[in-house]
Design an enzyme around this catalytic site. Structure first.
Site, mmCIF file in Angstrom:
data_model
loop_
_atom_site.group_PDB
_atom_site.id
_atom_site.type_symbol
_atom_site.label_atom_id
_atom_site.label_comp_id
_atom_site.label_asym_id
_atom_site.label_seq_id
_atom_site.Cartn_x
_atom_site.Cartn_y
_atom_site.Cartn_z
ATOM 1 N N LEU A 1 0.826 -1.205 0.000
ATOM 2 C CA LEU A 1 0.000 0.000 0.000
ATOM 3 C C LEU A 1 0.862 1.258 0.000
ATOM 4 O O LEU A 1 0.713 2.125 -0.854
ATOM 5 C CB LEU A 1 -0.922 -0.009 1.225
ATOM 6 C CG LEU A 1 -1.804 1.231 1.437
ATOM 7 C CD1 LEU A 1 -2.797 1.387 0.290
ATOM 8 C CD2 LEU A 1 -2.543 1.153 2.774
ATOM 9 N N THR A 2 1.795 1.361 0.935
ATOM 10 C CA THR A 2 2.610 2.571 1.108
ATOM 11 C C THR A 2 3.497 2.833 -0.101
ATOM 12 O O THR A 2 4.049 1.905 -0.703
ATOM 13 C CB THR A 2 3.484 2.432 2.368
ATOM 14 O OG1 THR A 2 2.635 2.280 3.502
ATOM 15 C CG2 THR A 2 4.365 3.640 2.567
ATOM 16 N N MET B 1 15.161 -0.732 33.758
ATOM 17 C CA MET B 1 15.257 -1.439 35.038
ATOM 18 C C MET B 1 16.316 -2.537 35.021
ATOM 19 O O MET B 1 16.707 -3.049 36.072
ATOM 20 C CB MET B 1 13.882 -1.990 35.426
ATOM 21 C CG MET B 1 12.902 -0.867 35.776
ATOM 22 S SD MET B 1 11.186 -1.387 35.920
ATOM 23 C CE MET B 1 11.214 -2.272 37.471
ATOM 24 N N GLU C 1 0.808 0.197 9.922
ATOM 25 C CA GLU C 1 -0.617 -0.146 9.935
ATOM 26 C C GLU C 1 -1.468 1.078 10.285
ATOM 27 O O GLU C 1 -2.506 0.993 10.925
ATOM 28 C CB GLU C 1 -0.927 -1.289 10.916
ATOM 29 C CG GLU C 1 -0.056 -2.528 10.753
ATOM 30 C CD GLU C 1 -0.299 -3.270 9.457
ATOM 31 O OE1 GLU C 1 -0.436 -2.608 8.411
ATOM 32 O OE2 GLU C 1 -0.342 -4.510 9.472
ATOM 33 N N GLU D 1 -0.745 8.745 15.071
ATOM 34 C CA GLU D 1 -1.370 10.039 14.824
ATOM 35 C C GLU D 1 -2.635 9.865 13.982
ATOM 36 O O GLU D 1 -3.663 10.504 14.235
ATOM 37 C CB GLU D 1 -0.384 10.974 14.110
ATOM 38 C CG GLU D 1 0.762 11.470 14.987
ATOM 39 C CD GLU D 1 1.793 10.394 15.314
ATOM 40 O OE1 GLU D 1 2.470 10.515 16.344
ATOM 41 O OE2 GLU D 1 1.918 9.431 14.535
ATOM 42 N N ARG E 1 -12.879 11.338 14.415
ATOM 43 C CA ARG E 1 -13.960 11.343 13.422
ATOM 44 C C ARG E 1 -15.161 10.533 13.907
ATOM 45 O O ARG E 1 -16.311 10.916 13.694
ATOM 46 C CB ARG E 1 -13.441 10.770 12.100
ATOM 47 C CG ARG E 1 -12.567 11.744 11.322
ATOM 48 C CD ARG E 1 -12.048 11.093 10.056
ATOM 49 N NE ARG E 1 -11.205 12.011 9.287
ATOM 50 C CZ ARG E 1 -10.482 11.642 8.225
ATOM 51 N NH1 ARG E 1 -10.516 10.374 7.819
ATOM 52 N NH2 ARG E 1 -9.746 12.531 7.586
#
Length: 409
Positions: A154-155, A366, A392, A396, A404
């Site tokens: 997709l990207t 730790m 994915e 943000e 929305r």
């Protein structure tokens, strides 16, 4: 096999620690709370596989950037190659909640490898859900056995969060589409056999996007250099490049213009999956930290006797359990196709990946200086889970989706 005796001893140390860790996790019942008996069995099988096949190799896969094909095919023999794919094409036919439980358990053994398995599963599900019967029976069986591997494309270099602006084109010429363009940051790029590609067959915007399966070896398909990454090193990441790449129209999944919907539907589950991988990394880090505090002494006392560190560990566990509950609630909503599923998946991904990375990072702190050494597994869980806040859909973007859903009438 190893360049020096020191390298060999380093990897052996991590192997022993990881195997002991996973045996502890296998016996620990906290992660089973609220699950039915069948889900507990799935979880047990996944924890056991993670302990035997993944944890002993986690450090080596990371340091040598090895793509563990044989181990993933063993996972597929347990049904993990198509967990939520229908059974008639070789899938396990399990629920989204079952899937989350399995990915959390596997990620304790190797978060990076499990994350790739989750992407592979997402691709198989997209074909199973939106493909024709012919496509389902052609593509899904070898994906479910992991005879073939899948990548989600997709990207692009110029479109990440703004996926609807993608530019890779697919122009129809007779019974073929000719693809031109490139995809960026593709997990499994160059190694995968099946590429589920979102490309533009129509005008601007989401309605001009279609979904096409491109098979490795197709003329015009090539790959960029293997990217060097902070984590996720057991899976290759490359650009996927299309130069007049002719693909049969028969490889289009769904109708023309349906690609963006398919992509987003896939990502709803993908967000649950990657958040579940973060759970596994955080869970393993908590157990490692607990054991370190019991053994490590400072000022004549075990660190476990320090109330400040006790409180920190308590906070880590509380955040882990809160994350787990959010993810499992969202998984059920997605399975039931509820109206609030998208918002809940976004919330779970946002909250869990942020919180689980913070848990891994606190675990490293730790452990003190030891935590910063490659011999210590917590640094790898921290590195491998960091990218989950980005991919994915970045966190943000998750906030935008949540807002929305709240503001719509």
């Amino acid at each position: 096999m190893f360049s020096t005796l020191e390298d060999s001893l380093s990897l052996l140390s991590v192997t022993v620690k990881c195997t002991a860790l996973l045996q502890d996790l296998f016996l620990n019942l906290e992660a089973s709370t609220g699950l039915n008996e069948e889900q507990k069995e799935f979880q047990k099988v996944a924890f056991n596989f993670a302990a035997r096949e993944m944890a002993p190799n986690m450090a080596e896969w990371d340091q040598k950037e090895l793509f563990p094909v044989d181990v993933m095919r063993k996972a597929a023999q347990l049904g993990f190659g198509g967990i939520y794919v229908r059974t008639d094409v070789g899938g396990s036919g399990l629920s989204r909640l079952d899937t989350s439980v399995i990915f959390e358990a596997l990620a304790t053994g190797c978060t990076s490898t499990t994350a790739y398995i989750s992407i592979h599963n997402m691709c198989a599900w997209m074909i199973d859900t939106f493909g024709s019967e012919e496509q389902r029976h052609r593509f899904c069986p070898p994906l479910c056995t992991m005879e073939k591997f899948a990548s989600y494309c997709l990207t692009e270099p110029g479109s990440g969060s703004d996926a609807a602006s993608l530019l890779t084109s697919a122009k129809r010429r007779g019974d073929h589409y000719v693809l031109s363009g490139s995809k960026a940051f593709i997990s499994g790029g160059g190694e995968a056999d099946i590429y589920v590609v979102m490309c533009r067959t129509g005008g601007p915007g989401p309605k001009g996007i279609s979904c096409i399966v491109v098979e490795k070896g197709t003329p015009g398909l090539s790959f960029g250099k293997k990217e060097r990454k902070v984590g996720w090193n057991s899976q290759p990441t490359r650009a996927v490049i299309f130069e007049d790449c002719a693909v049969p129209v028969a490889n289009r999944i769904g109708d023309e213009g349906q690609g963006f919907l398919i992509a987003m539907r896939g990502l709803n589950g993908g967000r649950i999956n990657v958040a579940s991988c973060s759970l596994g990394a955080a869970y393993a880090s908590v157990i490692l930290t607990r054991d370190h505090l019991k053994v490590r002494k400072q000022f004549g006392e075990p660190l476990a006797s320090n109330q400040y560190l006790q409180f920190k560990l308590a906070d880590m566990v509380a955040r882990l359990v809160a994350s787990r509950l959010m993810i499992r609630n969202a998984a059920v909503a997605l399975q039931e196709e509820r109206e609030d599923a998208v918002a809940l998946c976004s919330m779970a991904k946002l909250f869990a990946t942020d919180e689980c990375f913070a848990i891994c990072n606190q675990a490293l702190q730790m452990h003190g200086g030891y935590g910063y050494l490659k011999d210590c597994a917590v640094q790898q869980y921290m590195r491998d889970s960091r990218v989950h806040q980005i991919l994915e859909g970045s966190n943000e973007v998750m906030r935008i989706l949540i807002s929305r859903s709240l503001l719509q009438e």
